[in-house]
Design an enzyme around this catalytic site. Structure first.
Site, PDB file in Angstrom:
ATOM      1  N   LYS A  12       8.235  -2.854  -3.262  1.00 21.75           N
ATOM      2  CA  LYS A  12       9.580  -2.371  -3.572  1.00 21.75           C
ATOM      3  C   LYS A  12      10.133  -2.960  -4.869  1.00 21.75           C
ATOM      4  O   LYS A  12      10.698  -2.253  -5.707  1.00 21.75           O
ATOM      5  CB  LYS A  12      10.509  -2.710  -2.400  1.00 21.75           C
ATOM      6  CG  LYS A  12      11.734  -1.792  -2.347  1.00 21.75           C
ATOM      7  CD  LYS A  12      12.593  -2.037  -1.123  1.00 21.75           C
ATOM      8  CE  LYS A  12      13.925  -1.283  -1.345  1.00 21.75           C
ATOM      9  NZ  LYS A  12      14.742  -1.173  -0.160  1.00 21.75           N
ATOM     10  N   ASN A  26       6.079   8.119  -3.281  1.00 23.50           N
ATOM     11  CA  ASN A  26       5.019   8.309  -2.291  1.00 23.50           C
ATOM     12  C   ASN A  26       3.757   8.721  -3.025  1.00 23.50           C
ATOM     13  O   ASN A  26       3.718   9.759  -3.670  1.00 23.50           O
ATOM     14  CB  ASN A  26       5.415   9.365  -1.267  1.00 23.50           C
ATOM     15  CG  ASN A  26       6.623   8.927  -0.464  1.00 23.50           C
ATOM     16  OD1 ASN A  26       6.684   7.799   0.010  1.00 23.50           O
ATOM     17  ND2 ASN A  26       7.602   9.805  -0.346  1.00 23.50           N
ATOM     18  N   ARG A  52       0.934  10.068  -2.402  1.00 20.34           N
ATOM     19  CA  ARG A  52       0.065  10.918  -1.566  1.00 20.34           C
ATOM     20  C   ARG A  52       0.650  12.311  -1.492  1.00 20.34           C
ATOM     21  O   ARG A  52       1.725  12.578  -2.000  1.00 20.34           O
ATOM     22  CB  ARG A  52       0.007  10.332  -0.158  1.00 20.34           C
ATOM     23  CG  ARG A  52       1.421  10.155   0.408  1.00 20.34           C
ATOM     24  CD  ARG A  52       1.457   9.906   1.881  1.00 20.34           C
ATOM     25  NE  ARG A  52       2.703   9.287   2.295  1.00 20.34           N
ATOM     26  CZ  ARG A  52       3.844   9.932   2.542  1.00 20.34           C
ATOM     27  NH1 ARG A  52       3.900  11.234   2.403  1.00 20.34           N
ATOM     28  NH2 ARG A  52       4.932   9.291   2.910  1.00 20.34           N
TER      29      ARG A  52
END
Lengths: 167, 494, 494, 167
Positions: free
Chosen positions: C116, C290, C292
């Site tokens: 993060k 993300n 993916r």
């Protein structure tokens, strides 16, 4: 069990079975397959890491199939003892000599062109069956005398119903 | 304002029309014959009325019974679908008289386009090209020579009373005109007792290409581009695609303009189709107009992005078309395959019966318009079409690959279908290259019917599956206990 | 050149990936746990390998077993789908070492975006807006005042060690900063033994909007516009749509450019998603990336007309992207509903079980990506998602109507599903007007759970159906002959 | 037969049946319906020209249904004589008093927080079941002593399986 596939005649036997794991012998080859029936007529077979999703479409008789896999289509005919017996009985009668006209599909008798006692020639149209907006003519495969007309015009018939017998 | 639509049809098209009604908040009424009680359109509708026995003439063609159902259900409009009463002028008139909106053209347009000679004359007057030749019989050899000199060889000389190829002669060279004419006349006289013949341009390598049009009641008419329908078997369409691999952009625009002119000449409103015959040199001729929704309308919907049934309902309501010609474009490529219950290995004999299992193709770019379900028995009384499989992709090649994939996913057991035959077409070089005409199936029949190559192993697996299914069937029917127990103990997944 | 792909996943996404492979002529390898022998992806693939027992850690997360299957099958690439190993840097590295192409980003990008703080710093450096505030703990009250003066109220003060709402304070007025800070610190000290806190801008009416990006290995990066994912239940997306009803064209372009910049900053290639949080005033902030394919990727495919899985495979092959940013546009509107095996009436409790019957929605504008079939038992071990229903239409309102229609067509018996709950969302005024944020379900729960009005007649018909089904069940299980015979003689259609 | 629907209790009886045409009495209303079972749990009912495609989703017990038509959803509970008898027996034992914790769904026992003989308070978490990546806690609805723990950690359980009994 003897099974014909696309003209080849093979001997197929079950050697052992443990749940879904089935060992089969096809001619002289042994196959240990993982076989599941996943739906009516649909089989999933895994053999040596290859996955076959096989679709069995029953033909007009129980022992005839069209077998589809992803990449191929086969015509298959089962010749088991029971069938062989039935076959021999049928041979003894008249089926295989083309003297009995069977309806190859469900349909409606549109027109009967002959009556009992009529002399017919091979190739002569005997009866017209309609199904799904399409009319099909059925012709005599042999010459002879009409022995029996088993249906009437306007009648609805199932597949494999005997229509006319020639003597 | 239409609030409730009776669909005077059955099968996939009835369900398809009801889908659009549902999306518009319009209630639906099904009518069904006694053979169709369990059919999907009956289950899908809000209301359902039986309109007679199985034969179409007593039910789906029975105007009185359908009007009665419309009144009993308070339907304010009727959609006829395709086939049955969809191009029946009397039915359109009857709806008018009964104060029910007929979702389709007026009877005048149906009649005008239903008559081959009137349609031809209307098109010629509107400047739409028609197949060169005569409509009426020719009077003497001089006239024949003059006409053929105008339209050029090859021509067909056809008996006016003709049919079945009798009294028909193909003329390839001008030298043969007189001899061919005499032979055709003589043959016609012998066959029909009438030696009248007419002359028509012979179209070599014909393509069947049609244009979708939409016209509102206020005089606006647009076309939604073409559909290539040349893959036919015995004059029945098997596969359609859009755009046509044959047309150029210039010819497409020209034909589109003629299609609009044709519809305007007929005073047409609603959805309709102008059929053209096109030769390899991109000469095109008006063939006929279909005054209804076509079986193959979904490929146009997919490429243009318009729901044709919703537009038909809007037009019937009196609304202006929400699109102008300039708003429309062809986006990507769509192909439709018609799935029939028939046996391609046995001369395409119909194969009615009970659906044992169905796996429908899904996923990106696939639309499947069907109506059968597991346990449903396809009746013998109606059309053998089970469903329509429509795919879309950015390019024609990707659409072909997607159709192959979808056809292979599509599994039906219980009846025989044309699925594998269609899959084979997707692999046929002439189809893949887009180089085909209406002779495609005939020309490629050997390839289409050829069994694919296979190694022994996958044949053996098929044998094993056959063994398993057959022994299972035997075990199920066995009542005398002689069948080995192992079979019945075999664990099924379901 | 990829010729065979192992799909290291299960369920609908495994089947969806294999579909694109089939269309590309690429062979497929399934891996499956012992609980998944009968699962559709095993049946769909060309090859199938069992990789361990039912629990994911022993099978779908078992890197060694998956690599072993890839080697046994000679797969030259692995597609991880979503979930499981799809964002596992170690797995990506392992594929590299084994000489197998990982169809996804390199492990560096996965790691960078998986942390993060690193992700936030990378984005700030790339000029991508992030939620204003501190990442590290604040040191004293002066610093807190200064930071809040910069970013403006409202802000959230959060415990660094936090969780479960403890040590968290919302500050709405500048006057309350010091008191809130002290209370948060005190609460944090009591709860976690550590009074470290940090400060973050509080986003009122947050919208969750993400941008799809594609980047090749040659440095070309494009975005494929946004997906609006604000309809969530317990931080799980339920419905997604594109375009977002919130964004303006100007903001869309701006965010798209930031999304491309974000991917470039991460040295990213493959398909990825940049998630933003957006407030009612269209201020937007990077949330996370993300690395993916997303569950909701089909709505982008439908509106942009691109097959994302095929693009991922092309990128993995080293091909340049076949599209430039200017080639892409959003065409029409798409909505996706996720269908779960769960019971909305019982706190959304999971509902695994055996599918007795399934009627899948079909027709114009409907895509259904599923994997279950009649007789299939949904295992208890994995995600409860049964399928994704995607619709497209020219306008948002038509898409909503189409989704309603499709959800009503969709019938599954045997397990409970969220279908009716989703249908209710389509009727919720806040959804219909496009005026919603991530609080939507919470805010509309009464409406969503309310039973629809009904006349006595349709209630009575339901009672009759219940009677018929129950007596049929009794007759089936009855062995003592006391059940009335009439029931078992009742003629079924199937 | 007594059937509850959304809180209303109705008496449903079959008056006569002729093929698919069934006459039913619901409270005092007579209905002549044309009813077909078209698939497992799917019924097509036509009544006075209205077509109802009804979907019956069995609940955890055979006599509970969720019934969907195109426009409505109902919760239905069958109260037939057999059920009434079973209910009274169950009442006589412990089910309806919250003393038996049943698994409402198939799943895996993740954690058991009590042992036989433990004193528990109402509201106390007894056991955690996981299904489809979601863990559910099951709490005591009554206070008492754990009489029986019928499952073990790691075990897979079916729906309606008895987990824990409180005395």
């Amino acid at each position: 069990m003897e099974i014909n596939i696309e003209g080849r005649s093979a001997t197929v036997d079950e050697v052992s079975r443990d749940g879904n794991i089935i060992t089969m012998k096809v001619d002289n080859e042994l196959y240990e397959v993982d076989a599941l029936r996943v739906a009516e007529g649909i089989y999933s077979i895994i053999y040596k890491g290859r996955s076959y999703n096989i679709e069995m479409i029953a033909d007009s008789t129980a022992r005839h199939y069209t077998v589809n896999s992803w990449y191929n289509t086969y015509k298959v005919e089962i010749i088991d003892a029971q069938t062989r017996y039935k076959l021999s009985r049928e041979k003894g009668s008249h089926t295989d000599e083309g003297k009995v006209i069977l309806s190859p599909m469900p349909g409606k008798v549109v027109k009967i062109l002959v009556a009992e006692g009529d002399q017919v020639e091979a190739g002569q149209t005997l009866i017209i069956i309609s199904a799904m907006k399409m009319e099909s003519e059925f012709k005599a495969r042999v010459s002879g005398v009409i022995k029996n007309v088993s249906v009437t015009e306007g009648e609805t018939v199932d597949a494999n119903r005997e229509l006319i017998v020639i003597e | 304002m239409i609030r409730k639509v009776l669909v005077a049809n059955r099968g996939e098209i009835a369900v398809r029309i009801m889908r659009s009604c549902r999306e518009m908040g319009i209630r639906t009424v099904a009518v069904y014959s006694e053979a169709d009680r369990a059919s999907m359109h009956v289950r899908y509708a809000d209301q359902a009325y039986c309109i007679g026995p199985a034969p179409s003439v007593e039910s789906y063609l029975n105007i009185d019974n359908i009007i009665e159902a419309a009144k009993a259900s308070n339907a304010d409009a009727i959609h006829p679908g395709y086939g049955f009463l969809s191009e029946n002028a009397e039915f359109s008139d009857r709806c008018d008289r009964e104060g029910i909106i007929f979702i389709g053209p007026n009877s005048h347009a149906i009649r005008m386009m239903g008559d081959k000679i009137t349609a031809r004359k209307t098109m010629m007057a509107a400047g739409v090209p028609v197949v060169p030749g005569t409509v009426d019989k020719i009077h003497d050899e001089e006239e024949a020579l003059k006409i053929i000199a105008e339209i050029g060889v090859p021509v067909m000389i056809k008996a006016t009373a003709g049919g079945g190829g009798k009294g028909m002669r193909l003329v390839k060279h001008a030298d043969d005109i007189i001899s061919s004419l005499r032979m055709a006349q003589s043959e016609a006289r012998n066959a029909f007792g009438d030696d009248s013949v007419y002359i028509e341009k012979y179209i070599q390598s014909p393509h069947h290409i049609e244009f979708q049009i939409l016209a509102d009641k206020l005089g606006n008419t647009i076309h939604l581009f073409e559909r290539e329908c040349s893959v036919q078997r015995r004059h029945q369409k098997v596969i359609e695609e859009t755009p046509s691999p044959l047309l150029t952009e210039a010819i497409r625009n020209e034909m589109g303009q003629h299609a609009v002119a044709a519809a305007k000449a007929a005073g047409y409103y609603g959805a309709g189709t102008i059929e053209f015959i096109v030769d390899d040199n991109l000469n095109y001729y008006f063939l006929e107009m279909n005054t209804r929704l076509q079986v193959e309308h979904p490929i146009t919907e997919r490429v243009v992005g318009i729901d044709l049934v919703k537009e038909m309902i809007g037009i019937a309501n009196g609304d202006p078309l929400p699109y102008k010609q300039g708003d429309l474009k062809q986006n990507g490529h769509a192909i439709e395959c018609r799935i029939y219950a028939e046996d391609p290995d046995n001369n395409f004999m119909p194969s009615p019966g009970t659906i044992q299992h169905i796996t429908e193709p899904l996923g990106l770019g696939v639309r499947h318009d069907g109506y059968v379900y597991e346990g449903y028995t396809i009746p013998i009384h109606y059309d053998p079409m089970i469903s329509k499989l429509i795919v879309w992709a950015k390019t024609r090649q990707e659409a072909i690959n997607r159709m192959s994939r979808a056809l292979h996913e599509y599994k039906i057991t219980g009846v025989k279908t044309s699925i594998r035959f269609l899959a084979r077409i997707m692999e046929t070089p002439d189809f893949v290259s887009g180089n085909y005409n209406t002779h495609f199936i005939e020309k490629n029949l050997d390839f289409l019917m050829q069994e694919p190559e296979c190694d022994g192993q996958c044949e053996d697996i098929a044998l094993i599956a056959a063994y398993l299914d057959y022994t299972r069937k035997l075990a199920k029917v066995s009542t005398n206990g002689t069948t080995q127990k192992a079979v019945s103990r075999w664990k099924d997944v379901r």
